[in-house]
Design a protein around this motif. Structure first.
Motif, PDB file in Angstrom:
ATOM      1  N   ARG A   6       0.747  -1.190   0.028  1.00  0.00           N
ATOM      2  CA  ARG A   6      -0.171   0.126  -0.014  1.00  0.00           C
ATOM      3  C   ARG A   6       0.768   1.227   0.070  1.00  0.00           C
ATOM      4  NH1 ARG A   6      -2.664   2.862   3.964  1.00  0.00           N
ATOM      5  NH2 ARG A   6      -1.567   1.509   5.574  1.00  0.00           N
ATOM      6  N   LYS A   7       1.994   1.287   0.777  1.00  0.00           N
ATOM      7  CA  LYS A   7       2.802   2.422   0.889  1.00  0.00           C
ATOM      8  C   LYS A   7       4.049   2.472  -0.173  1.00  0.00           C
ATOM      9  CE  LYS A   7       1.649   3.689   5.492  1.00  0.00           C
ATOM     10  NZ  LYS A   7       1.972   3.636   6.896  1.00  0.00           N
ATOM     11  N   THR A   8       3.852   1.687  -1.251  1.00  0.00           N
ATOM     12  CA  THR A   8       4.992   1.517  -2.000  1.00  0.00           C
ATOM     13  C   THR A   8       4.883   2.149  -3.245  1.00  0.00           C
ATOM     14  OG1 THR A   8       5.251  -0.883  -1.319  1.00  0.00           O
ATOM     15  CG2 THR A   8       6.187  -0.207  -3.480  1.00  0.00           C
ATOM     16  N   ALA A   9       5.927   3.072  -3.666  1.00  0.00           N
ATOM     17  CA  ALA A   9       5.849   3.867  -4.700  1.00  0.00           C
ATOM     18  C   ALA A   9       5.713   3.179  -6.189  1.00  0.00           C
ATOM     19  CB  ALA A   9       7.127   4.747  -5.089  1.00  0.00           C
ATOM     20  N   PHE A  10       5.138   3.565  -7.004  1.00  0.00           N
ATOM     21  CA  PHE A  10       4.885   2.861  -8.294  1.00  0.00           C
ATOM     22  C   PHE A  10       6.081   2.281  -8.903  1.00  0.00           C
ATOM     23  CE2 PHE A  10       4.061   2.721 -12.971  1.00  0.00           C
ATOM     24  CZ  PHE A  10       2.700   1.837 -13.058  1.00  0.00           C
ATOM     25  N   ALA A  11       7.247   3.301  -9.053  1.00  0.00           N
ATOM     26  CA  ALA A  11       8.354   2.820  -9.619  1.00  0.00           C
ATOM     27  C   ALA A  11       8.827   1.580  -9.027  1.00  0.00           C
ATOM     28  CB  ALA A  11       9.222   3.970  -9.406  1.00  0.00           C
ATOM     29  N   ALA A  12       8.685   1.362  -7.676  1.00  0.00           N
ATOM     30  CA  ALA A  12       9.352   0.259  -6.752  1.00  0.00           C
ATOM     31  C   ALA A  12       8.550  -1.238  -7.124  1.00  0.00           C
ATOM     32  CB  ALA A  12       9.521   0.513  -5.487  1.00  0.00           C
ATOM     33  N   LEU A  13       7.226  -1.186  -8.091  1.00  0.00           N
ATOM     34  CA  LEU A  13       6.601  -2.315  -8.053  1.00  0.00           C
ATOM     35  C   LEU A  13       7.004  -3.002  -9.306  1.00  0.00           C
ATOM     36  CD1 LEU A  13       2.987  -0.897  -7.948  1.00  0.00           C
ATOM     37  CD2 LEU A  13       4.287  -1.992  -6.177  1.00  0.00           C
ATOM     38  N   SER A  14       6.800  -4.271  -9.045  1.00  0.00           N
ATOM     39  CA  SER A  14       7.625  -5.241 -10.075  1.00  0.00           C
ATOM     40  C   SER A  14       6.290  -5.364 -11.369  1.00  0.00           C
ATOM     41  CB  SER A  14       7.391  -6.920  -9.455  1.00  0.00           C
ATOM     42  OG  SER A  14       5.931  -7.154  -9.504  1.00  0.00           O
ATOM     43  N   LEU A  52      -6.937 -13.714 -10.973  1.00  0.00           N
ATOM     44  CA  LEU A  52      -7.732 -12.386 -10.543  1.00  0.00           C
ATOM     45  C   LEU A  52      -8.835 -12.230 -11.332  1.00  0.00           C
ATOM     46  CD1 LEU A  52      -7.556  -9.720  -8.910  1.00  0.00           C
ATOM     47  CD2 LEU A  52      -5.826  -8.850 -10.376  1.00  0.00           C
ATOM     48  N   VAL A  53      -8.432 -12.302 -12.759  1.00  0.00           N
ATOM     49  CA  VAL A  53      -9.661 -12.028 -13.695  1.00  0.00           C
ATOM     50  C   VAL A  53     -10.701 -12.922 -13.530  1.00  0.00           C
ATOM     51  CG1 VAL A  53     -10.221 -12.173 -16.263  1.00  0.00           C
ATOM     52  CG2 VAL A  53      -8.192 -11.192 -15.606  1.00  0.00           C
ATOM     53  N   GLU A  54     -10.606 -14.222 -13.172  1.00  0.00           N
ATOM     54  CA  GLU A  54     -11.741 -15.219 -13.022  1.00  0.00           C
ATOM     55  C   GLU A  54     -12.265 -14.738 -11.817  1.00  0.00           C
ATOM     56  OE1 GLU A  54      -9.174 -18.913 -12.915  1.00  0.00           O
ATOM     57  OE2 GLU A  54     -10.073 -19.233 -15.121  1.00  0.00           O
ATOM     58  N   ARG A  55     -11.561 -14.338 -10.648  1.00  0.00           N
ATOM     59  CA  ARG A  55     -12.371 -13.567  -9.413  1.00  0.00           C
ATOM     60  C   ARG A  55     -13.259 -12.472  -9.799  1.00  0.00           C
ATOM     61  NH1 ARG A  55      -7.582 -14.698  -6.521  1.00  0.00           N
ATOM     62  NH2 ARG A  55      -7.138 -12.467  -6.537  1.00  0.00           N
ATOM     63  N   ILE A  56     -12.865 -11.715 -10.737  1.00  0.00           N
ATOM     64  CA  ILE A  56     -13.423 -10.392 -11.306  1.00  0.00           C
ATOM     65  C   ILE A  56     -14.891 -10.795 -11.732  1.00  0.00           C
ATOM     66  CG2 ILE A  56     -13.528  -8.420 -12.905  1.00  0.00           C
ATOM     67  CD1 ILE A  56     -10.567  -8.300 -12.515  1.00  0.00           C
ATOM     68  N   ARG A  57     -14.793 -11.993 -12.513  1.00  0.00           N
ATOM     69  CA  ARG A  57     -15.813 -12.483 -13.290  1.00  0.00           C
ATOM     70  C   ARG A  57     -16.854 -12.957 -12.270  1.00  0.00           C
ATOM     71  NH1 ARG A  57     -16.952 -16.378 -17.438  1.00  0.00           N
ATOM     72  NH2 ARG A  57     -15.255 -17.562 -17.011  1.00  0.00           N
ATOM     73  N   ARG A  58     -16.390 -13.794 -11.512  1.00  0.00           N
ATOM     74  CA  ARG A  58     -17.356 -14.297 -10.266  1.00  0.00           C
ATOM     75  C   ARG A  58     -18.041 -13.380  -9.724  1.00  0.00           C
ATOM     76  NH1 ARG A  58     -13.365 -18.197  -9.758  1.00  0.00           N
ATOM     77  NH2 ARG A  58     -12.302 -17.286  -8.251  1.00  0.00           N
ATOM     78  N   ASP A  93       6.228 -12.677 -16.497  1.00  0.00           N
ATOM     79  CA  ASP A  93       6.476 -14.143 -16.533  1.00  0.00           C
ATOM     80  C   ASP A  93       5.051 -15.120 -16.294  1.00  0.00           C
ATOM     81  OD1 ASP A  93       5.960 -14.430 -13.820  1.00  0.00           O
ATOM     82  OD2 ASP A  93       7.864 -13.536 -13.172  1.00  0.00           O
ATOM     83  N   PRO A  94       5.378 -16.564 -16.431  1.00  0.00           N
ATOM     84  CA  PRO A  94       4.362 -17.431 -16.337  1.00  0.00           C
ATOM     85  C   PRO A  94       3.809 -17.445 -15.101  1.00  0.00           C
ATOM     86  CG  PRO A  94       6.329 -18.604 -17.448  1.00  0.00           C
ATOM     87  CD  PRO A  94       6.794 -17.153 -17.102  1.00  0.00           C
ATOM     88  N   LEU A  95       4.536 -17.245 -13.799  1.00  0.00           N
ATOM     89  CA  LEU A  95       3.771 -17.262 -12.769  1.00  0.00           C
ATOM     90  C   LEU A  95       3.022 -15.888 -12.658  1.00  0.00           C
ATOM     91  CD1 LEU A  95       6.614 -18.477 -10.162  1.00  0.00           C
ATOM     92  CD2 LEU A  95       4.487 -19.640 -10.695  1.00  0.00           C
ATOM     93  N   GLY A  96       3.489 -14.959 -12.973  1.00  0.00           N
ATOM     94  CA  GLY A  96       2.863 -13.653 -12.905  1.00  0.00           C
ATOM     95  C   GLY A  96       1.378 -13.683 -13.947  1.00  0.00           C
ATOM     96  N   ARG A  97       1.482 -14.278 -14.850  1.00  0.00           N
ATOM     97  CA  ARG A  97       0.333 -14.296 -15.776  1.00  0.00           C
ATOM     98  C   ARG A  97      -0.787 -15.278 -15.237  1.00  0.00           C
ATOM     99  NH1 ARG A  97       1.876 -16.580 -21.344  1.00  0.00           N
ATOM    100  NH2 ARG A  97      -0.243 -15.615 -21.816  1.00  0.00           N
ATOM    101  N   ARG A  98      -0.239 -16.350 -14.607  1.00  0.00           N
ATOM    102  CA  ARG A  98      -1.108 -17.161 -13.944  1.00  0.00           C
ATOM    103  C   ARG A  98      -1.980 -16.514 -12.675  1.00  0.00           C
ATOM    104  NH1 ARG A  98       1.137 -22.382 -11.004  1.00  0.00           N
ATOM    105  NH2 ARG A  98       1.288 -21.038  -9.498  1.00  0.00           N
TER     106      ARG A  98
END
Lengths: 252, 254
Positions: free
Chosen positions: B123-131, B171-177, B161-166
């Motif tokens: 929550r307190k992390t700057a955008f530049a420091a996000l993966s 998350l998208v499936e949760r959004i649909r639910r 990467d593959p893990l990030g995509r999964r």
């Protein structure tokens, strides 16, 4: 909290986290003034060779005080403000806000408000430094200084808006803004204060936006005659600049 | 119930024809994929749907309204995660969400949204420091902050990467639910196959197929009986696009 208030708060936070922008907005005019006062020889000696009784007893550095305020205006309006908007365009922030219910106009309003507050802050710091550290005199007419400073701020922000309207990136906005700013500092009298300029040069400078701002502020500061021509020049720059910025603004 | 209707959409930028006859419709509650090669006109199509661009020709309806003229109502009902937008480097995750929440009339709960996208600890992390993955999750959170009925997600796993995509797929499936209709723009077939109920293929500015992934495979198998996978089916359909003159619809195929 309303959208505009949140945007202003966010913009202010971002400014406080940007040391370069913060320096240019708040410290640059005071640093410029103190360097002129303490580093350049002869600036704390009495003005000579000027045929104006209103300037009798003033030192060269005293003439620089309103010029430093003008530098505060220029640094924020021509560099900080366009860079911020250019950066938002580059990052797609303007486009992203275009998909929200309130639209992207409010980010421009919030940026203008934060820029205006920061340039007032820079002007106060410069004036305070001049009076406390250099023993400079305060303005003869505070009201006229406020009016001329306000008009000058509107004119310079309108000019900066043209750069902000078109620059594709923060870097290009900063580059163009710096170029205009450095050139404007000459007409503002940073290298040769207005009263010490040759008359033809002073007249030419008076028709440029930062030159008119500097001359009108100097007149208000030292109790010289009402600077009607310079104020009209500022208005004459403001209207077409604002119109051009509005007509050419691109969100992406 | 149809929530988005796009009919014979056409959009040019100067001499460049970006979209030249795109037709499809999206049903409430589904994940609908917009698939196509780079430069096919996918993003222009969804920008017209989101109301950010005005179409030159054709008809568009989102929640029963014209998107470009839908104004405040539609913009508060459609969340858009853009392909290329970022945020100021020093802006923190919580600040970004608070800022965007202030722009909507009925914003989602920020703590709940942070939990949903898995960014509560950032929550307190700057955008530049996000993966890269965290930036995408924040971008999705910003698309959902207004409690939208429709979420447009554009190329949301590009560069992950593959893990990030999964993670993003989950998350998208949760959004649909949660009941939100998702319009998913992608050029990844595995993503479309995993997530989408139906899809439209756009190439050279035209929709050349609209239907389910199974339907796409069946459609391609008519041309080549050996095709069994979505990738081969997609390539077959795209390769033969030049010979197609209009949109192949589910109705036309059945």
């Amino acid at each position: 909290m309303s959208a505009l208030a949140t945007l202003i708060r966010t913009e202010a936070s971002l400014l406080l986290r940007n040391p370069t922008a913060l320096f240019m907005a708040l410290a640059f005019p005071a640093v410029l003034l103190l360097m002129q006062g303490f580093v350049i020889p002869g600036t704390r000696e009495a003005v000579t060779g000027v045929n104006d009784p209103l300037l009798d007893g003033l030192r060269v550095i005293d003439l620089f005080v309103p010029i430093a305020l003008t530098a505060a205006l220029g640094s924020v309006a021509l560099t900080n403000f366009p860079s911020a908007i250019g950066g938002y365009r580059e990052q797609g922030v303007l486009r992203r806000l275009g998909s929200t219910p309130v639209g992207p106009h409010r980010i421009l309003a919030s940026q203008l408000i934060v820029s205006s507050v920061s340039l007032v802050g820079g002007a106060f710091i410069a004036t305070g430094a001049a009076m406390l550290l250099l023993g400079a005199h305060g303005p003869q007419s505070v009201l006229l200084v406020v009016v001329t400073f306000g008009l000058s701020a509107i004119a310079m922000l309108s000019l900066g808006s043209i750069i902000a309207a078109r620059a594709a990136t923060a870097q290009s906005a900063n580059g163009i803004g710096m170029l205009v700013f450095i050139a404007s500092l000459f007409t503002a009298g940073v290298w040769t204060p207005g009263p010490l300029m040759s008359e033809p040069l002073r007249q030419i400078a008076g028709y440029t936006p930062l030159g008119a701002a500097s001359q009108s502020l100097s007149a208000a500061w030292y109790g010289q005659p009402f600077p009607l021509l310079q104020l009209l020049v500022l208005i004459a720059w403001t209207i077409p600049s604002a119109f051009l910025a509005y007509r050419t603004f691109r969100w992406r | 119930m149809t929530i988005i209707t796009v009919r014979e959409l056409h959009k040019t930028f100067g001499p460049t024809v970006a979209v030249d006859n795109v037709t499809f419709s999206v049903e409430t509650g589904e994940i609908f994929g917009v698939l196509g090669p780079n430069g096919a006109g996918k993003t222009t199509t969804v920008e017209c749907i989101s109301g950010m661009l005005e179409a030159d020709r054709g008809s568009l309806s989102v929640l029963g309204r014209h998107p470009f003229r839908g104004g405040y109502f539609l913009r508060s009902q459609v969340g858009y995660q853009m392909q290329s937008s970022t945020l100021p480097a020093q802006l923190r995750v919580g600040e970004a969400l608070r800022l965007f929440a202030s722009l909507y009339p009925n914003p989602a709960s920020i703590p709940e949204l942070l939990d949903t996208v898995g960014l509560a600890h950032r929550r307190k992390t700057a955008f530049a420091a996000l993966s890269g993955g965290e930036r995408q999750r924040l971008s999705i959170a910003l698309a959902l902050i207004g409690n939208p009925r429709i979420a447009i997600l554009d190329e949301l796993t590009t560069g992950l990467d593959p893990l990030g995509r999964r993670d993003i797929w989950n998350l998208v499936e949760r959004i649909r639910r949660s009941g939100i209709t998702v319009l998913l723009v992608s050029h990844f077939l595995d993503e479309i196959e995993r997530l989408c109920d139906r899809l439209a293929i756009i190439t050279m500015g035209r929709s050349i197929f609209v239907g389910t992934p199974e339907h796409l495979i069946a459609r391609a198998a008519v041309q080549n009986p050996h095709i069994t996978g979505l990738e081969d089916a997609y390539l077959t359909i795209v390769d033969s696009a030049a010979s197609l003159t209009g949109t192949e619809t589910e109705g036309a195929q059945s």
